[in-house]
Design a protein around this motif. Sequence first.
Motif, mmCIF file in Angstrom:
data_model
loop_
_atom_site.group_PDB
_atom_site.id
_atom_site.type_symbol
_atom_site.label_atom_id
_atom_site.label_comp_id
_atom_site.label_asym_id
_atom_site.label_seq_id
_atom_site.Cartn_x
_atom_site.Cartn_y
_atom_site.Cartn_z
ATOM 1 N N ALA A 108 -9.228 29.152 83.669
ATOM 2 C CA ALA A 108 -8.311 30.255 83.393
ATOM 3 C C ALA A 108 -7.036 30.133 84.220
ATOM 4 C CB ALA A 108 -9.003 31.586 83.686
ATOM 5 N N VAL A 109 -7.180 29.750 85.474
ATOM 6 C CA VAL A 109 -6.003 29.571 86.323
ATOM 7 C C VAL A 109 -5.123 28.447 85.760
ATOM 8 C CG1 VAL A 109 -5.231 28.814 88.618
ATOM 9 C CG2 VAL A 109 -7.077 30.497 88.404
ATOM 10 N N ALA A 110 -5.759 27.390 85.292
ATOM 11 C CA ALA A 110 -4.995 26.287 84.700
ATOM 12 C C ALA A 110 -4.301 26.737 83.411
ATOM 13 C CB ALA A 110 -5.914 25.101 84.420
ATOM 14 N N ALA A 111 -4.977 27.561 82.626
ATOM 15 C CA ALA A 111 -4.357 28.080 81.400
ATOM 16 C C ALA A 111 -3.135 28.921 81.744
ATOM 17 C CB ALA A 111 -5.374 28.907 80.616
ATOM 18 N N ALA A 112 -3.276 29.759 82.753
ATOM 19 C CA ALA A 112 -2.149 30.597 83.169
ATOM 20 C C ALA A 112 -1.000 29.746 83.688
ATOM 21 C CB ALA A 112 -2.613 31.586 84.246
ATOM 22 N N ASP A 113 -1.326 28.706 84.434
ATOM 23 C CA ASP A 113 -0.285 27.820 84.957
ATOM 24 C C ASP A 113 0.500 27.158 83.832
ATOM 25 O OD1 ASP A 113 -1.037 28.475 87.505
ATOM 26 O OD2 ASP A 113 -2.117 26.604 87.892
ATOM 27 N N ARG A 114 -0.159 26.961 82.687
ATOM 28 C CA ARG A 114 0.512 26.346 81.532
ATOM 29 C C ARG A 114 1.228 27.371 80.679
ATOM 30 N NH1 ARG A 114 -3.263 23.308 83.267
ATOM 31 N NH2 ARG A 114 -3.411 21.065 82.884
ATOM 32 N N GLY A 115 1.149 28.626 81.076
ATOM 33 C CA GLY A 115 1.847 29.668 80.337
ATOM 34 C C GLY A 115 1.159 30.078 79.058
ATOM 35 N N LEU A 116 -0.126 29.799 78.937
ATOM 36 C CA LEU A 116 -0.851 30.170 77.724
ATOM 37 C C LEU A 116 -1.165 31.663 77.774
ATOM 38 C CD1 LEU A 116 -3.306 27.153 77.454
ATOM 39 C CD2 LEU A 116 -0.972 27.382 76.572
ATOM 40 N N ALA A 117 -0.748 32.386 76.765
ATOM 41 C CA ALA A 117 -0.914 33.832 76.794
ATOM 42 C C ALA A 117 -1.552 34.387 75.532
ATOM 43 C CB ALA A 117 0.438 34.509 77.012
ATOM 44 N N GLU A 118 -1.479 33.642 74.450
ATOM 45 C CA GLU A 118 -2.045 34.144 73.204
ATOM 46 C C GLU A 118 -3.552 33.880 73.165
ATOM 47 O OE1 GLU A 118 -0.415 35.995 71.126
ATOM 48 O OE2 GLU A 118 1.242 35.765 72.546
ATOM 49 N N PRO A 119 -4.328 34.807 72.614
ATOM 50 C CA PRO A 119 -5.781 34.634 72.592
ATOM 51 C C PRO A 119 -6.220 33.300 71.994
ATOM 52 C CG PRO A 119 -5.239 36.878 71.999
ATOM 53 C CD PRO A 119 -3.937 36.147 72.108
ATOM 54 N N ASP A 120 -5.590 32.888 70.898
ATOM 55 C CA ASP A 120 -6.003 31.622 70.282
ATOM 56 C C ASP A 120 -5.730 30.432 71.196
ATOM 57 O OD1 ASP A 120 -6.929 32.888 68.081
ATOM 58 O OD2 ASP A 120 -5.260 32.348 66.771
ATOM 59 N N GLU A 121 -4.602 30.479 71.908
ATOM 60 C CA GLU A 121 -4.286 29.402 72.854
ATOM 61 C C GLU A 121 -5.311 29.362 73.982
ATOM 62 O OE1 GLU A 121 0.540 29.104 72.980
ATOM 63 O OE2 GLU A 121 -0.369 30.788 74.044
ATOM 64 N N ILE A 122 -5.655 30.536 74.462
ATOM 65 C CA ILE A 122 -6.617 30.627 75.567
ATOM 66 C C ILE A 122 -7.985 30.128 75.110
ATOM 67 C CG2 ILE A 122 -7.848 32.252 77.065
ATOM 68 C CD1 ILE A 122 -5.206 33.920 77.064
ATOM 69 N N ARG A 123 -8.411 30.568 73.936
ATOM 70 C CA ARG A 123 -9.715 30.124 73.428
ATOM 71 C C ARG A 123 -9.756 28.608 73.273
ATOM 72 N NH1 ARG A 123 -8.853 34.259 69.585
ATOM 73 N NH2 ARG A 123 -9.771 36.214 70.302
ATOM 74 N N GLU A 124 -8.673 28.042 72.737
ATOM 75 C CA GLU A 124 -8.633 26.595 72.534
ATOM 76 C C GLU A 124 -8.683 25.863 73.879
ATOM 77 O OE1 GLU A 124 -8.719 24.667 69.965
ATOM 78 O OE2 GLU A 124 -8.266 22.780 71.008
ATOM 79 N N PHE A 125 -7.855 26.315 74.825
ATOM 80 C CA PHE A 125 -7.793 25.627 76.118
ATOM 81 C C PHE A 125 -9.119 25.717 76.852
ATOM 82 C CE2 PHE A 125 -6.869 25.310 80.645
ATOM 83 C CZ PHE A 125 -6.094 24.151 80.680
#
Length: 157
Positions: A108-125
Amino acid sequence: MNIALEINGTTEHLDVAPGVTLLDALRERLGVTGPKKGCDRGQCGACTVHIGGRTALSCLTLAATVTQPVTTVEGLSTPERLHPMQRAFAEHDALQCGFCTPGQIMSAVAAADRGLAEPDEIREFMSGNLCRCSAYPTIVAAVRDGASEEGRADATV
Ligand code: FES
Ligand code: FES
């Protein structure tokens, strides 16, 4: 082999066999038990850590090959201060048994660092981080909130 690992800002010297994984070195030799051994074969994400700022599965990483700093979930917080992502997981009750949670938070921290904010982006990552308790809806909500809070400096316990 004599190796040096930088774990959460501290350099540790170890004598390990070439086949010892980073996960076993952390848990069995250094007492760093945040990373969990779920499948031990790269399929569940419970052992996720950061190596050089990127997510890595510590069960598939040989300790002797690690040359960059390692951060585990223990390295995100201090006794006085939770990381915003940890606080978000707690506030959203984004866990049941909690076994997957350290790995979820590192991804999750890595997702946030990449600027991922949309649910689909988060689920994929975070698709490599499995949760047997199926806490996925609250995990996604926590990641979104944690990402928006990461810039704040008031993440006190
Ligand atoms: S314990 Fe490493 S991916 Fe499952
Ligand atoms: S909270 Fe139980 S496995 Fe995810």
